[in-house]
Design a protein around this motif. Sequence first.
Motif, PDB file in Angstrom:
ATOM      1  N   SER A 158     -37.438 -70.921  -4.484  1.00  0.00           N
ATOM      2  CA  SER A 158     -38.418 -71.709  -3.730  1.00  0.00           C
ATOM      3  C   SER A 158     -38.137 -73.203  -3.873  1.00  0.00           C
ATOM      4  O   SER A 158     -38.225 -73.965  -2.901  1.00  0.00           O
ATOM      5  N   ASN A 159     -37.760 -73.637  -5.080  1.00  0.00           N
ATOM      6  CA  ASN A 159     -37.406 -75.045  -5.298  1.00  0.00           C
ATOM      7  C   ASN A 159     -36.157 -75.437  -4.507  1.00  0.00           C
ATOM      8  O   ASN A 159     -36.038 -76.570  -4.029  1.00  0.00           O
ATOM      9  N   ASP A 160     -35.211 -74.492  -4.374  1.00  0.00           N
ATOM     10  CA  ASP A 160     -34.009 -74.762  -3.572  1.00  0.00           C
ATOM     11  C   ASP A 160     -34.375 -75.009  -2.110  1.00  0.00           C
ATOM     12  O   ASP A 160     -33.803 -75.894  -1.446  1.00  0.00           O
ATOM     13  N   GLN A 161     -35.339 -74.249  -1.609  1.00  0.00           N
ATOM     14  CA  GLN A 161     -35.796 -74.436  -0.229  1.00  0.00           C
ATOM     15  C   GLN A 161     -36.462 -75.805  -0.052  1.00  0.00           C
ATOM     16  O   GLN A 161     -36.300 -76.459   0.986  1.00  0.00           O
ATOM     17  N   ILE A 162     -37.197 -76.225  -1.070  1.00  0.00           N
ATOM     18  CA  ILE A 162     -37.842 -77.545  -1.016  1.00  0.00           C
ATOM     19  C   ILE A 162     -36.790 -78.642  -0.937  1.00  0.00           C
ATOM     20  O   ILE A 162     -36.921 -79.607  -0.168  1.00  0.00           O
ATOM     21  N   GLU A 163     -35.717 -78.486  -1.721  1.00  0.00           N
ATOM     22  CA  GLU A 163     -34.633 -79.470  -1.703  1.00  0.00           C
ATOM     23  C   GLU A 163     -34.042 -79.610  -0.297  1.00  0.00           C
ATOM     24  O   GLU A 163     -33.749 -80.721   0.165  1.00  0.00           O
ATOM     25  N   LYS A 164     -33.890 -78.499   0.395  1.00  0.00           N
ATOM     26  CA  LYS A 164     -33.340 -78.543   1.765  1.00  0.00           C
ATOM     27  C   LYS A 164     -34.307 -79.272   2.712  1.00  0.00           C
ATOM     28  O   LYS A 164     -33.883 -80.029   3.585  1.00  0.00           O
ATOM     29  N   LEU A 165     -35.609 -79.028   2.536  1.00  0.00           N
ATOM     30  CA  LEU A 165     -36.600 -79.683   3.389  1.00  0.00           C
ATOM     31  C   LEU A 165     -36.663 -81.188   3.134  1.00  0.00           C
ATOM     32  O   LEU A 165     -37.054 -81.960   4.012  1.00  0.00           O
ATOM     33  N   LEU A 166     -36.240 -81.600   1.934  1.00  0.00           N
ATOM     34  CA  LEU A 166     -36.252 -83.020   1.581  1.00  0.00           C
ATOM     35  C   LEU A 166     -34.993 -83.749   2.042  1.00  0.00           C
ATOM     36  O   LEU A 166     -34.841 -84.948   1.805  1.00  0.00           O
ATOM     37  N   ASP A 167     -34.070 -83.031   2.685  1.00  0.00           N
ATOM     38  CA  ASP A 167     -32.861 -83.673   3.217  1.00  0.00           C
ATOM     39  C   ASP A 167     -33.194 -84.645   4.352  1.00  0.00           C
ATOM     40  O   ASP A 167     -32.451 -85.584   4.621  1.00  0.00           O
ATOM     41  N   GLY A 168     -34.311 -84.415   5.029  1.00  0.00           N
ATOM     42  CA  GLY A 168     -34.734 -85.282   6.133  1.00  0.00           C
ATOM     43  C   GLY A 168     -35.568 -86.462   5.650  1.00  0.00           C
ATOM     44  O   GLY A 168     -35.384 -86.960   4.538  1.00  0.00           O
TER      45      GLY A 168
END
Length: 226
Positions: free
Chosen positions: A118-128
């Motif tokens: 779940s934290n990995d998914q958050i990291e991807k969402l923070l790319d923007g």
Amino acid sequence: MKLHPTRSKLAAAMFALSFAAGTAMAQDTPTRADPAPAPRAAPATPATPASPATPAKPVAKTQAGAVSTAALTDGQILNVVKTLNDAGIEQANEAIDQAESAEVKQLAEAIKADHEASNDQIEKLLDGPLDLDESELSESLAATTEKTHERLQDLEGAEYDCAYLQHTADTHKSAAATVTSQLSTSAKDPAVKQFVTGLASKHQGHEKQVKTSLGKMPACSSLSKR
């Protein structure tokens, strides 16, 4: 027979007097009706000070304030989820080290892996353009996690296993409710909304797994009856 002139004058004078008296009385009657204290009804105006409707404004402010604090930004939503994930990972790591039951250790491993994903998914969402932002909710969750961490550290053996399982079940039940009532309804970014909406079923799944493990451990039911 002719009237005596004096009597004639007297009669005329008496007639004039009675006519004048009658006129005066007729004029007097409306004057007495005038005192009808219509203007005295004006004292009813003091009733208008019932304008304490003004104090109702603070209530509206309070309600408006409550609504505004409930509506989280996308950055605050992601931070709340990360706070929950970090707490789950930290407690799972402790359970892997301290738990007496092999089943509790395995469950902690599985929960840890899900929170890390779940934290990995958050990291991807923070790319923007999004950033993690603090909120009262994330700060409150962090404070609660710290208290639980301190309480669990004082336990060992079966007592620790049962306390960890019970706490994990309660935490995931509460997290699923928070996701449904606050996070998914406040999310604006479509990617954040999709990510958060899928979390409720994951938390419910963890709660179910933990409760199954609790049911398999007779020590937990006997400890809860103390």
